[in-house]
Scaffold this motif. Structure first.
Motif, PDB file in Angstrom:
ATOM      1  N   SER A  24      -0.189  -2.572   1.364  1.00  0.00           N
ATOM      2  CA  SER A  24       0.447  -1.642   0.427  1.00  0.00           C
ATOM      3  C   SER A  24      -0.564  -0.803  -0.349  1.00  0.00           C
ATOM      4  N   VAL A  25      -1.727  -1.368  -0.644  1.00  0.00           N
ATOM      5  CA  VAL A  25      -2.699  -0.605  -1.437  1.00  0.00           C
ATOM      6  C   VAL A  25      -3.691   0.180  -0.573  1.00  0.00           C
ATOM      7  N   THR A  26      -3.746  -0.112   0.723  1.00  0.00           N
ATOM      8  CA  THR A  26      -4.676   0.624   1.592  1.00  0.00           C
ATOM      9  C   THR A  26      -3.969   1.650   2.465  1.00  0.00           C
ATOM     10  N   ARG A  27      -2.658   1.582   2.553  1.00  0.00           N
ATOM     11  CA  ARG A  27      -1.914   2.542   3.373  1.00  0.00           C
ATOM     12  C   ARG A  27      -1.984   3.917   2.734  1.00  0.00           C
ATOM     13  N   LYS A  28      -2.349   4.917   3.521  1.00  0.00           N
ATOM     14  CA  LYS A  28      -2.519   6.276   3.006  1.00  0.00           C
ATOM     15  C   LYS A  28      -1.455   7.251   3.508  1.00  0.00           C
ATOM     16  N   ASP A  29      -0.617   6.814   4.450  1.00  0.00           N
ATOM     17  CA  ASP A  29       0.313   7.751   5.081  1.00  0.00           C
ATOM     18  C   ASP A  29       1.779   7.486   4.745  1.00  0.00           C
ATOM     19  N   GLY A  30       2.036   6.725   3.695  1.00  0.00           N
ATOM     20  CA  GLY A  30       3.421   6.483   3.312  1.00  0.00           C
ATOM     21  C   GLY A  30       3.561   5.271   2.421  1.00  0.00           C
ATOM     22  N   PRO A  31       4.764   5.039   1.932  1.00  0.00           N
ATOM     23  CA  PRO A  31       5.010   3.924   1.017  1.00  0.00           C
ATOM     24  C   PRO A  31       5.259   2.602   1.754  1.00  0.00           C
ATOM     25  N   THR A  32       5.139   1.530   0.989  1.00  0.00           N
ATOM     26  CA  THR A  32       5.398   0.180   1.492  1.00  0.00           C
ATOM     27  C   THR A  32       6.305  -0.529   0.498  1.00  0.00           C
ATOM     28  N   ALA A  33       7.338  -1.188   0.991  1.00  0.00           N
ATOM     29  CA  ALA A  33       8.205  -2.016   0.150  1.00  0.00           C
ATOM     30  C   ALA A  33       7.851  -3.477   0.404  1.00  0.00           C
ATOM     31  N   LEU A  34       7.670  -4.228  -0.655  1.00  0.00           N
ATOM     32  CA  LEU A  34       7.356  -5.647  -0.556  1.00  0.00           C
ATOM     33  C   LEU A  34       8.576  -6.439  -1.009  1.00  0.00           C
ATOM     34  N   ILE A  35       9.088  -7.260  -0.116  1.00  0.00           N
ATOM     35  CA  ILE A  35      10.294  -8.035  -0.400  1.00  0.00           C
ATOM     36  C   ILE A  35       9.902  -9.507  -0.452  1.00  0.00           C
ATOM     37  N   PHE A  36       9.945 -10.083  -1.634  1.00  0.00           N
ATOM     38  CA  PHE A  36       9.517 -11.469  -1.827  1.00  0.00           C
ATOM     39  C   PHE A  36      10.720 -12.391  -2.023  1.00  0.00           C
ATOM     40  N   SER A  37      10.492 -13.659  -1.749  1.00  0.00           N
ATOM     41  CA  SER A  37      11.513 -14.677  -1.933  1.00  0.00           C
ATOM     42  C   SER A  37      11.372 -15.315  -3.313  1.00  0.00           C
ATOM     43  N   ARG A  38      12.466 -15.770  -3.834  1.00  0.00           N
ATOM     44  CA  ARG A  38      12.431 -16.514  -5.093  1.00  0.00           C
ATOM     45  C   ARG A  38      12.356 -18.013  -4.811  1.00  0.00           C
TER      46      ARG A  38
END
Length: 146
Positions: A35-49
């Motif tokens: 997510s922090v190194t991708r330069k060509d678009g967004p990233t969604a992070l989906i975590f579990s509880r």
């Protein structure tokens, strides 16, 4: 917050959005790196509880590098390959437990389908060989993507 399970499937159809649903701590690290190194678009992070079992059968480097490729073999078959169980997020731990009782089962962790699809044909074939057509996908949510 409590989000409906359909949210992940809805996010996956947004063009150019990489959706990561990590299955353990090392996959989480990989998703953060992506997510922090991708330069060509967004990233969604989906975590579990939920509390999630760690896949200690594989070293951290294998899990992290595999997650950075979007998918990898989380549990190798011990007999002739008969079936592939593909899982993501909190379902990976359950797939590994099921696969442990099936010598011909390979478990693939697939934290990000869009990143996996960008890998070389050789890599994808090594993880999901076309010779094995019996496949099961494990993910809470809408089944259309699988």
């Amino acid at each position: 917050t409590h989000q409906p399970v359909e949210t992940v499937s809805g996010l996956r159809v947004i063009p150019n959005l990489d959706v990561y649903r990590p299955g353990d701590a090392e996959e989480t690290v990989a998703s953060m790196i992506h997510s922090v190194t991708r330069k060509d678009g967004p990233t969604a992070l989906i975590f579990s509880r939920q509390n999630i079992d760690q896949n200690t059968a594989l070293d951290y480097k294998t899990r992290r590098e595999g997650a950075l490729k979007g998918g990898y073999i989380a549990k190798e078959e011990t007999d002739e390959l008969d079936i592939i169980i593909i899982a993501t997020g909190s379902e990976v731990q359950h797939a590994i437990k099921v696969g442990a009782d099936m010598p011909g089962a390979r478990v693939v962790s697939m934290p990000c389908t869009s990143v996996f699809e960008k890998q070389s044909a050789e890599y994808k074939e090594s993880v999901l060989p076309s010779s094995c057509t019996k496949r099961i996908a494990m993910e809470a949510g809408v089944s259309d993507i699988w």
